[in-house]
Design a protein around this motif. Structure first.
Motif, PDB file in Angstrom:
ATOM      1  N   VAL A  16      32.139  26.663  24.216  1.00 31.78           N
ATOM      2  CA  VAL A  16      31.709  25.267  24.149  1.00 31.78           C
ATOM      3  C   VAL A  16      32.752  24.430  24.871  1.00 31.78           C
ATOM      4  O   VAL A  16      33.944  24.518  24.572  1.00 31.78           O
ATOM      5  CB  VAL A  16      31.576  24.801  22.676  1.00 31.78           C
ATOM      6  CG1 VAL A  16      31.197  23.332  22.602  1.00 31.78           C
ATOM      7  CG2 VAL A  16      30.561  25.672  21.942  1.00 31.78           C
ATOM      8  N   ARG A  17      32.312  23.630  25.823  1.00 35.75           N
ATOM      9  CA  ARG A  17      33.228  22.738  26.533  1.00 35.75           C
ATOM     10  C   ARG A  17      33.817  21.730  25.558  1.00 35.75           C
ATOM     11  O   ARG A  17      33.123  21.230  24.675  1.00 35.75           O
ATOM     12  CB  ARG A  17      32.488  21.987  27.646  1.00 35.75           C
ATOM     13  CG  ARG A  17      32.014  22.910  28.769  1.00 35.75           C
ATOM     14  CD  ARG A  17      31.134  22.170  29.741  1.00 35.75           C
ATOM     15  NE  ARG A  17      29.804  22.050  29.119  1.00 35.75           N
ATOM     16  CZ  ARG A  17      28.855  21.241  29.542  1.00 35.75           C
ATOM     17  NH1 ARG A  17      29.052  20.435  30.569  1.00 35.75           N
ATOM     18  NH2 ARG A  17      27.697  21.194  28.936  1.00 35.75           N
ATOM     19  N   GLU A  58      34.504  18.699  25.866  1.00 32.88           N
ATOM     20  CA  GLU A  58      33.855  17.391  25.890  1.00 32.88           C
ATOM     21  C   GLU A  58      32.679  17.313  24.920  1.00 32.88           C
ATOM     22  O   GLU A  58      32.320  16.231  24.454  1.00 32.88           O
ATOM     23  CB  GLU A  58      33.393  17.057  27.305  1.00 32.88           C
ATOM     24  CG  GLU A  58      32.259  17.962  27.790  1.00 32.88           C
ATOM     25  CD  GLU A  58      32.010  17.903  29.278  1.00 32.88           C
ATOM     26  OE1 GLU A  58      30.963  17.346  29.659  1.00 32.88           O
ATOM     27  OE2 GLU A  58      32.852  18.396  30.043  1.00 32.88           O
ATOM     28  N   ILE A  59      32.081  18.459  24.594  1.00 28.85           N
ATOM     29  CA  ILE A  59      30.928  18.468  23.690  1.00 28.85           C
ATOM     30  C   ILE A  59      31.358  18.032  22.290  1.00 28.85           C
ATOM     31  O   ILE A  59      30.624  17.326  21.598  1.00 28.85           O
ATOM     32  CB  ILE A  59      30.245  19.848  23.674  1.00 28.85           C
ATOM     33  CG1 ILE A  59      29.748  20.217  25.081  1.00 28.85           C
ATOM     34  CG2 ILE A  59      29.111  19.900  22.648  1.00 28.85           C
ATOM     35  CD1 ILE A  59      28.804  19.209  25.724  1.00 28.85           C
ATOM     36  N   TYR A  60      32.559  18.436  21.870  1.00 34.46           N
ATOM     37  CA  TYR A  60      33.064  17.998  20.568  1.00 34.46           C
ATOM     38  C   TYR A  60      33.266  16.483  20.553  1.00 34.46           C
ATOM     39  O   TYR A  60      32.990  15.821  19.551  1.00 34.46           O
ATOM     40  CB  TYR A  60      34.373  18.719  20.225  1.00 34.46           C
ATOM     41  CG  TYR A  60      34.177  20.209  20.050  1.00 34.46           C
ATOM     42  CD1 TYR A  60      33.566  20.721  18.914  1.00 34.46           C
ATOM     43  CD2 TYR A  60      34.587  21.107  21.035  1.00 34.46           C
ATOM     44  CE1 TYR A  60      33.370  22.087  18.749  1.00 34.46           C
ATOM     45  CE2 TYR A  60      34.400  22.476  20.881  1.00 34.46           C
ATOM     46  CZ  TYR A  60      33.796  22.953  19.743  1.00 34.46           C
ATOM     47  OH  TYR A  60      33.598  24.303  19.584  1.00 34.46           O
ATOM     48  N   VAL A 119      31.577  14.302  22.424  1.00 33.76           N
ATOM     49  CA  VAL A 119      30.239  13.704  22.392  1.00 33.76           C
ATOM     50  C   VAL A 119      29.677  13.756  20.971  1.00 33.76           C
ATOM     51  O   VAL A 119      29.110  12.775  20.480  1.00 33.76           O
ATOM     52  CB  VAL A 119      29.294  14.411  23.390  1.00 33.76           C
ATOM     53  CG1 VAL A 119      27.846  13.977  23.190  1.00 33.76           C
ATOM     54  CG2 VAL A 119      29.737  14.152  24.820  1.00 33.76           C
TER      55      VAL A 119
END
Length: 102
Positions: free
Chosen positions: A57-58, A60-62, A64
């Protein structure tokens, strides 16, 4: 969940399966569960499925996701959950890996 469990799963009434026992205990639409209980099941199942998929998981997803919890209404958060569940189940994701056994 306005449709019975069998609509979403492989459960068939009278099949003496785990899903039949769940339906007998909690109702065909989980009406005998509270919202926090349903959300706990959702969290546990999504973690389990996510752990079995390849890829990470990138970061940045956390970010977002945190922003979603801070900036979206509870209704919009639930809508995001519904959209993601549909996309994951029916293969509308970037890696096109399907998670569907029903």
């Amino acid at each position: 969940m306005s449709k019975p469990l069998g609509y979403y799963t492989s459960y068939t009434p009278g099949d003496d399966s785990f899903l039949e026992r769940v339906q007998q205990e909690y109702g065909s639409t989980f009406e005998k569960m509270t919202k926090p209980e349903k959300l706990s099941i959702l969290m546990i199942l999504s973690s389990n499925i996510g752990a079995q998929l390849d890829g990470g998981v990138r970061g940045e997803i956390y970010t977002v996701a945190r922003e979603m919890t801070n900036q979206l209404s509870l209704s919009d958060q639930a809508g995001i959950m519904e959209a993601i569940i549909s996309q994951v189940r029916w293969g509308q994701n970037a890696d096109a890996e399907l998670v569907h056994h029903a």
